[in-house]
Enzyme design. Structure first.
Site, PDB file in Angstrom:
ATOM      1  N   ASN A  13       0.873  -1.182   0.000  1.00  0.00           N
ATOM      2  CA  ASN A  13       0.000   0.000   0.000  1.00  0.00           C
ATOM      3  C   ASN A  13       0.906   1.228   0.000  1.00  0.00           C
ATOM      4  OD1 ASN A  13      -1.778   2.053   0.471  1.00  0.00           O
ATOM      5  ND2 ASN A  13      -2.339   1.394   2.540  1.00  0.00           N
ATOM      6  N   TRP A  14       1.056   1.822  -1.184  1.00  0.00           N
ATOM      7  CA  TRP A  14       1.986   2.954  -1.301  1.00  0.00           C
ATOM      8  C   TRP A  14       1.388   4.246  -0.747  1.00  0.00           C
ATOM      9  CZ3 TRP A  14       4.597   2.445  -6.838  1.00  0.00           C
ATOM     10  CH2 TRP A  14       5.459   1.337  -6.822  1.00  0.00           C
ATOM     11  N   LYS A  15       0.109   4.222  -0.407  1.00  0.00           N
ATOM     12  CA  LYS A  15      -0.538   5.427   0.156  1.00  0.00           C
ATOM     13  C   LYS A  15      -0.300   6.627  -0.765  1.00  0.00           C
ATOM     14  CE  LYS A  15      -0.180   3.298   4.658  1.00  0.00           C
ATOM     15  NZ  LYS A  15      -0.145   3.451   6.087  1.00  0.00           N
ATOM     16  N   GLU A  99      -6.974   5.031   7.435  1.00  0.00           N
ATOM     17  CA  GLU A  99      -6.658   6.436   7.087  1.00  0.00           C
ATOM     18  C   GLU A  99      -7.809   7.072   6.325  1.00  0.00           C
ATOM     19  OE1 GLU A  99      -2.866   5.653   5.293  1.00  0.00           O
ATOM     20  OE2 GLU A  99      -2.016   5.219   7.266  1.00  0.00           O
ATOM     21  N   GLU A 171      -5.690  -4.544  10.558  1.00  0.00           N
ATOM     22  CA  GLU A 171      -4.689  -3.501  10.754  1.00  0.00           C
ATOM     23  C   GLU A 171      -5.039  -2.695  12.008  1.00  0.00           C
ATOM     24  OE1 GLU A 171      -2.611  -2.522   6.743  1.00  0.00           O
ATOM     25  OE2 GLU A 171      -4.289  -1.167   7.036  1.00  0.00           O
ATOM     26  N   GLY A 177       2.111   2.746  10.722  1.00  0.00           N
ATOM     27  CA  GLY A 177       3.057   3.839  10.558  1.00  0.00           C
ATOM     28  C   GLY A 177       3.723   4.279  11.854  1.00  0.00           C
ATOM     29  N   SER A 217       3.072  -1.513  10.508  1.00  0.00           N
ATOM     30  CA  SER A 217       4.514  -1.522  10.776  1.00  0.00           C
ATOM     31  C   SER A 217       5.132  -2.873  10.479  1.00  0.00           C
ATOM     32  CB  SER A 217       4.804  -1.081  12.219  1.00  0.00           C
ATOM     33  OG  SER A 217       4.361   0.252  12.417  1.00  0.00           O
ATOM     34  N   GLY A 238       2.657  -0.857   4.385  1.00  0.00           N
ATOM     35  CA  GLY A 238       2.724   0.536   3.977  1.00  0.00           C
ATOM     36  C   GLY A 238       4.156   0.987   3.774  1.00  0.00           C
ATOM     37  N   GLY A 239       4.731   1.622   4.797  1.00  0.00           N
ATOM     38  CA  GLY A 239       6.042   2.253   4.668  1.00  0.00           C
ATOM     39  C   GLY A 239       7.109   1.358   4.062  1.00  0.00           C
TER      40      GLY A 239
HETATM   41  P1  PGA Z   1       2.510   0.687   7.638  1.00  0.00           P
HETATM   42  O1  PGA Z   1       1.059   0.812   6.956  1.00  0.00           O
HETATM   43  O2  PGA Z   1       3.099  -0.617   7.155  1.00  0.00           O
HETATM   44  O3  PGA Z   1       3.265   1.877   7.164  1.00  0.00           O
HETATM   45  O4  PGA Z   1       2.285   0.672   9.120  1.00  0.00           O
HETATM   46  C1  PGA Z   1       0.248  -0.316   6.782  1.00  0.00           C
HETATM   47  C2  PGA Z   1      -1.048   0.089   6.148  1.00  0.00           C
HETATM   48  O5  PGA Z   1      -1.573   1.136   6.528  1.00  0.00           O
HETATM   49  O6  PGA Z   1      -1.568  -0.617   5.259  1.00  0.00           O
END
Ligand code: PGA
Length: 266
Positions: A13-15, A99, A171, A177, A217, A238-239
């Protein structure tokens, strides 16, 4: 519950990161470092980067996903993107990410409507659920996730969602994050609670066919803790998904679980 027959999925998930100018290079770098045929790989870039990522990973067996869809098909909704518009660009979609629940006020019922549009359009949904820290500390985590699931899945036929390949991502909001991941045991307990909730609401043994991912995370350093749990079928990342080295580590570890499942199921 043995997860022998469920796929192992690593979804990126590159957001709100990358541009059409650089997304293709990043996707190509990830593709080149993660060639594990037993692992389902998905990249979900921003809408404007979908075409670049699609082109960059053509022939690599990587799924491309959007991060949201609108609940209507078309009309006066400035700035929005509907599920039919994603034809040819994406085959997966993330729905109900925390989010979006936070930034766009998405309710469980709204997420449920989006789910319907996604399935009609042939998009494979990754439905996100997860509790806030205060809810976990109050012992409410399972109740919150059950409520989110019930709200989003209300009115949907389990058989239709199974045929659409529904994936659920657990999640915990406090883990996203923050660098503070859940424990493998807590994530597994939640995955089992999710399948129990599905079973109790008419899914029967179909509940055992729904892949459940952990997200929050997740990194190459901690993914083994989640993949060691038979009830967890991969990760929504994500990150760390913006780093080819991290993706290589996570997909490589996922390949070990996928091979073990294949051996157990053979
Ligand atoms: P994160 O995000 O790995 O940066 O914690 C995960 C997500 O929101 O899908």
């Amino acid at each position: 519950m043995i997860g022998a027959m469920r796929p192992v999925i690593i979804a990126a998930n590159w957001k709100m990161n990358t541009t059409p100018a650089d997304a293709g290079d990043l996707a190509r770098a990830i593709a080149g470092r993660t060639r594990e045929p037993d692992v389902v790989r998905v990249i979900c870039p921003p809408y404007v980067c979908l075409a670049a990522v699609r082109d960059a990973v053509a022939g690599e067996g990587i799924g491309v996903g959007a991060q949201n869809v609108h609940q209507e098909l078309a009309g006066a909704h400035t700035g929005e993107v509907s599920a039919p518009m994603l034809a040819g660009l994406a085959t997966w979609v993330i729905l109900g990410h925390s989010e979006r629940r936070r930034d766009a006020g998405e309710s469980d019922a709204l997420v449920g409507r989006k789910l319907g549009r996604a399935v009609e359009a042939g998009l494979r949904p990754i439905l996100c659920v997860g509790e806030q820290l205060a809810e976990r500390e109050a012992g409410q985590a399972v109740a919150v996730v059950e409520r989110q699931l019930a709200g989003a899945l209300a009115g949907h036929d389990p058989a239709t969602l199974l045929a659409a390949g529904l994936v659920i991502a657990y999640e915990p909001v406090w883990a996203i994050g923050t660098g503070r991941n859940a424990s493998g045991a807590d994530a597994a307990a939640m995955a089992e609670a999710i399948r129990a909730a599905l079973r109790a609401s008419g899914w029967g043994t179909g509940a055992d066919d729904v892949p459940i991912l952990y997200g929050g995370s997740c990194t190459s350093a901690n993914i083994a803790e989640f993949l060691a749990e038979p009830s967890i079928d991969g990760a929504l990342v994500g990150g760390a998904s913006l780093k080819p080295d991290e993706m290589a580590g996570m997909v490589g570890r996922a390949a070990i679980t996928a091979a073990a499942r294949r051996a157990a199921g053979a």
